[in-house]
Design a protein around this motif. Structure first.
Motif, PDB file in Angstrom:
ATOM      1  N   MET A 170       0.749  -0.976   0.063  1.00 42.43           N
ATOM      2  CA  MET A 170       0.073  -0.113  -0.131  1.00 42.43           C
ATOM      3  C   MET A 170       0.968   1.204  -0.110  1.00 42.43           C
ATOM      4  O   MET A 170       0.454   2.174  -0.661  1.00 42.43           O
ATOM      5  N   GLU A 171       1.930   1.295   0.660  1.00 41.22           N
ATOM      6  CA  GLU A 171       2.940   2.394   0.694  1.00 41.22           C
ATOM      7  C   GLU A 171       3.508   2.631  -0.743  1.00 41.22           C
ATOM      8  O   GLU A 171       3.730   3.624  -1.045  1.00 41.22           O
ATOM      9  N   ARG A 172       3.836   1.315  -1.422  1.00 42.69           N
ATOM     10  CA  ARG A 172       4.376   1.692  -2.512  1.00 42.69           C
ATOM     11  C   ARG A 172       3.353   2.176  -3.475  1.00 42.69           C
ATOM     12  O   ARG A 172       3.579   3.058  -4.536  1.00 42.69           O
ATOM     13  N   SER A 173       1.942   1.878  -3.458  1.00 44.85           N
ATOM     14  CA  SER A 173       1.079   2.390  -4.125  1.00 44.85           C
ATOM     15  C   SER A 173       0.929   3.801  -4.054  1.00 44.85           C
ATOM     16  O   SER A 173       0.779   4.658  -5.081  1.00 44.85           O
ATOM     17  N   ILE A 174       0.931   4.366  -2.910  1.00 40.73           N
ATOM     18  CA  ILE A 174       0.948   5.758  -2.551  1.00 40.73           C
ATOM     19  C   ILE A 174       1.941   6.392  -3.007  1.00 40.73           C
ATOM     20  O   ILE A 174       1.630   7.543  -3.592  1.00 40.73           O
ATOM     21  N   ALA A 175       3.214   5.986  -2.998  1.00 40.26           N
ATOM     22  CA  ALA A 175       4.250   6.635  -3.468  1.00 40.26           C
ATOM     23  C   ALA A 175       4.201   6.645  -4.933  1.00 40.26           C
ATOM     24  O   ALA A 175       4.464   7.940  -5.504  1.00 40.26           O
ATOM     25  N   ILE A 176       3.632   5.821  -5.919  1.00 38.49           N
ATOM     26  CA  ILE A 176       3.629   5.735  -7.064  1.00 38.49           C
ATOM     27  C   ILE A 176       2.530   7.085  -7.452  1.00 38.49           C
ATOM     28  O   ILE A 176       2.681   7.773  -8.471  1.00 38.49           O
ATOM     29  N   ASP A 177       1.502   7.011  -6.668  1.00 36.85           N
ATOM     30  CA  ASP A 177       0.397   7.912  -7.035  1.00 36.85           C
ATOM     31  C   ASP A 177       0.807   9.521  -6.652  1.00 36.85           C
ATOM     32  O   ASP A 177       0.518  10.328  -7.280  1.00 36.85           O
ATOM     33  N   GLN A 178       1.493   9.445  -5.711  1.00 36.29           N
ATOM     34  CA  GLN A 178       2.099  11.050  -5.249  1.00 36.29           C
ATOM     35  C   GLN A 178       3.166  11.497  -6.551  1.00 36.29           C
ATOM     36  O   GLN A 178       3.167  12.702  -6.258  1.00 36.29           O
ATOM     37  N   GLU A 179       3.650  10.707  -7.439  1.00 37.07           N
ATOM     38  CA  GLU A 179       4.483  11.052  -8.331  1.00 37.07           C
ATOM     39  C   GLU A 179       3.428  11.708  -9.815  1.00 37.07           C
ATOM     40  O   GLU A 179       4.079  12.340 -10.449  1.00 37.07           O
ATOM     41  N   HIS A 180       2.094  11.429  -9.368  1.00 36.70           N
ATOM     42  CA  HIS A 180       1.239  11.445 -10.694  1.00 36.70           C
ATOM     43  C   HIS A 180       0.098  12.434 -10.437  1.00 36.70           C
ATOM     44  O   HIS A 180      -0.330  12.751 -11.271  1.00 36.70           O
ATOM     45  N   PHE A 181      -0.104  12.640  -9.140  1.00 36.97           N
ATOM     46  CA  PHE A 181      -1.474  13.368  -8.887  1.00 36.97           C
ATOM     47  C   PHE A 181      -1.199  14.465  -7.679  1.00 36.97           C
ATOM     48  O   PHE A 181      -0.309  13.965  -7.021  1.00 36.97           O
ATOM     49  N   ALA A 182      -2.025  15.254  -7.633  1.00 40.70           N
ATOM     50  CA  ALA A 182      -1.998  16.191  -6.539  1.00 40.70           C
ATOM     51  C   ALA A 182      -2.322  15.622  -5.173  1.00 40.70           C
ATOM     52  O   ALA A 182      -3.046  14.556  -5.095  1.00 40.70           O
ATOM     53  N   PRO A 183      -1.706  16.027  -4.121  1.00 41.61           N
ATOM     54  CA  PRO A 183      -1.942  15.486  -2.782  1.00 41.61           C
ATOM     55  C   PRO A 183      -3.329  15.376  -2.497  1.00 41.61           C
ATOM     56  O   PRO A 183      -3.712  14.533  -1.361  1.00 41.61           O
ATOM     57  N   ASP A 184      -4.372  15.980  -3.060  1.00 40.59           N
ATOM     58  CA  ASP A 184      -5.694  16.024  -2.392  1.00 40.59           C
ATOM     59  C   ASP A 184      -6.417  15.282  -3.703  1.00 40.59           C
ATOM     60  O   ASP A 184      -7.839  15.343  -3.708  1.00 40.59           O
ATOM     61  N   HIS A 185      -5.921  14.392  -4.387  1.00 42.93           N
ATOM     62  CA  HIS A 185      -6.653  13.893  -5.789  1.00 42.93           C
ATOM     63  C   HIS A 185      -7.555  12.950  -4.917  1.00 42.93           C
ATOM     64  O   HIS A 185      -7.248  12.169  -3.881  1.00 42.93           O
ATOM     65  N   PRO A 186      -8.625  12.619  -5.505  1.00 46.98           N
ATOM     66  CA  PRO A 186      -9.560  11.681  -4.899  1.00 46.98           C
ATOM     67  C   PRO A 186      -9.074  10.233  -4.766  1.00 46.98           C
ATOM     68  O   PRO A 186      -9.493   9.519  -3.887  1.00 46.98           O
ATOM     69  N   THR A 187      -8.076   9.747  -5.487  1.00 48.39           N
ATOM     70  CA  THR A 187      -7.565   8.527  -5.328  1.00 48.39           C
ATOM     71  C   THR A 187      -6.927   8.295  -4.058  1.00 48.39           C
ATOM     72  O   THR A 187      -6.982   7.134  -3.498  1.00 48.39           O
ATOM     73  N   PHE A 188      -6.465   9.520  -3.498  1.00 51.36           N
ATOM     74  CA  PHE A 188      -5.523   9.267  -2.305  1.00 51.36           C
ATOM     75  C   PHE A 188      -6.516   8.991  -1.175  1.00 51.36           C
ATOM     76  O   PHE A 188      -6.259   8.140  -0.225  1.00 51.36           O
ATOM     77  N   ALA A 189      -7.749   9.298  -1.263  1.00 51.53           N
ATOM     78  CA  ALA A 189      -8.834   9.078  -0.313  1.00 51.53           C
ATOM     79  C   ALA A 189      -8.853   7.459  -0.100  1.00 51.53           C
ATOM     80  O   ALA A 189      -9.028   7.162   0.962  1.00 51.53           O
ATOM     81  N   ILE A 190      -9.228   6.895  -1.063  1.00 51.07           N
ATOM     82  CA  ILE A 190      -9.266   5.317  -0.986  1.00 51.07           C
ATOM     83  C   ILE A 190      -7.981   4.654  -0.577  1.00 51.07           C
ATOM     84  O   ILE A 190      -7.916   3.873   0.254  1.00 51.07           O
ATOM     85  N   SER A 191      -6.856   5.247  -1.060  1.00 52.35           N
ATOM     86  CA  SER A 191      -5.400   4.664  -0.620  1.00 52.35           C
ATOM     87  C   SER A 191      -5.304   4.789   0.832  1.00 52.35           C
ATOM     88  O   SER A 191      -5.030   3.907   1.548  1.00 52.35           O
ATOM     89  N   TYR A 192      -5.477   5.967   1.316  1.00 48.91           N
ATOM     90  CA  TYR A 192      -5.504   6.244   2.849  1.00 48.91           C
ATOM     91  C   TYR A 192      -6.289   5.596   3.810  1.00 48.91           C
ATOM     92  O   TYR A 192      -6.131   5.108   4.572  1.00 48.91           O
ATOM     93  N   SER A 193      -7.602   5.088   3.153  1.00 45.15           N
ATOM     94  CA  SER A 193      -8.563   4.423   3.829  1.00 45.15           C
ATOM     95  C   SER A 193      -8.216   2.971   3.947  1.00 45.15           C
ATOM     96  O   SER A 193      -8.169   2.410   4.946  1.00 45.15           O
ATOM     97  N   ASN A 194      -7.744   2.399   2.824  1.00 48.37           N
ATOM     98  CA  ASN A 194      -6.939   1.110   2.618  1.00 48.37           C
ATOM     99  C   ASN A 194      -5.829   1.131   3.768  1.00 48.37           C
ATOM    100  O   ASN A 194      -5.597   0.099   4.200  1.00 48.37           O
ATOM    101  N   LEU A 195      -4.922   2.056   3.754  1.00 41.55           N
ATOM    102  CA  LEU A 195      -3.758   1.976   4.708  1.00 41.55           C
ATOM    103  C   LEU A 195      -4.114   1.911   5.992  1.00 41.55           C
ATOM    104  O   LEU A 195      -3.681   1.232   6.859  1.00 41.55           O
ATOM    105  N   ALA A 196      -5.244   2.865   6.329  1.00 45.23           N
ATOM    106  CA  ALA A 196      -5.866   2.643   7.925  1.00 45.23           C
ATOM    107  C   ALA A 196      -6.211   1.374   8.104  1.00 45.23           C
ATOM    108  O   ALA A 196      -6.193   0.853   9.156  1.00 45.23           O
ATOM    109  N   ALA A 197      -7.113   0.525   7.137  1.00 44.15           N
ATOM    110  CA  ALA A 197      -7.343  -1.048   7.423  1.00 44.15           C
ATOM    111  C   ALA A 197      -6.303  -1.580   7.787  1.00 44.15           C
ATOM    112  O   ALA A 197      -6.215  -2.353   8.765  1.00 44.15           O
TER     113      ALA A 197
END
Length: 176
Positions: free
Chosen positions: A111-138
Motif C-alpha cells: 500500500m505504501e508503494r501504491s501511495i508513493a507511485i500515486d504521489q508522483e502523478h497526482f496532486a496530494p488532494d486527488h480523490p484516489t488518495f482518499a481510497i489509498s489512505y482508507s485502505n492503509l488505515a485498514a
C-alpha cells in the motif's frame, strides 16, 4: 483475439451479477485466447490477470488471487516504467489480498508503494488518495496501530470533503 475481449467483458458482467464461477471461467478463457494468439507476456494480460485476481478474491481463493495479481505486476513490469500509474492500482489490490491473507507487513509495504507511485502523478488532494489512505488505515488497524489508522482516515476524510458533498456514500465507509 476479438473473442478474448468479449470473454473478458462477459466475465466482468458475470462478476457484477454475482456469478463468480462463470466469471472466473470466462476470464480464464480470455487469458487463454490472448496467450495463444499474442504470447504469455502481452500487455493486455496484465489487466486480465488483475481482473481474475479480483474474481478469485471474491471467491475466497486468496492464494490464487495473489498469484494472479503478482502475474499481472510481472507482465506489466515488462511494458511500463515502475512508476507508471497503473502500478499503484496493482499494488493497492495486492495489499488488500495480503491483508485478507494476514500478511500485514507485506500489505503495508504494497500500500505504501501504491501511495508513493500515486504521489508522483497526482496532486496530494486527488480523490484516489482518499481510497489509498482508507485502505492503509485498514492495514494499520489490523497491525494494532490505532493512532496511525486514525491519522490515515483523517487524511482520507479531508480529501473527500474537498471533492464530495457531505452526504456522499464515500463518507459512510470512512466514518465506519
Amino acid at each position: 483475439p476479438t473473442f478474448a475481449t468479449r470473454y473478458s467483458n462477459l466475465a466482468m458482467i458475470q462478476r457484477d451479477q454475482g456469478d463468480l464461477p462463470k466469471a472466473r471461467a470466462s476470464m480464464e478463457k480470455a487469458i487463454e485466447i490472448v496467450g495463444q494468439h499474442s504470447g504469455p507476456e502481452h500487455s493486455n494480460l496484465a489487466v486480465m490477470h488483475s481482473n481474475l485476481a479480483g474474481i478469485q478474491q471474491d471467491q475466497g481463493d486468496l492464494p490464487g488471487a495473489r498469484a494472479s495479481i503478482e502475474k499481472a505486476i510481472a507482465i506489466q513490469s515488462k511494458h511500463f516504467a515502475p512508476d507508471h500509474p497503473t502500478f499503484a492500482t496493482r499494488f493497492s489490490n495486492l495489499a488488500m489480498i495480503q491483508l485478507d491473507q494476514g500478511d500485514l507487513p507485506g500489505a503495508r509495504a504494497s500500500m505504501e508503494r501504491s501511495i508513493a507511485i500515486d504521489q508522483e502523478h497526482f496532486a496530494p488532494d486527488h480523490p484516489t488518495f482518499a481510497i489509498s489512505y482508507s485502505n492503509l488505515a485498514a492495514i494499520q488497524q489490523a497491525q494494532g496501530d490505532g493512532p496511525g489508522a486514525r491519522l490515515s482516515l483523517g487524511r482520507a476524510i479531508a480529501i473527500q470533503q474537498k471533492h464530495f458533498a457531505p452526504g456522499h456514500p464515500a463518507f459512510a465507509t470512512s466514518y465506519n
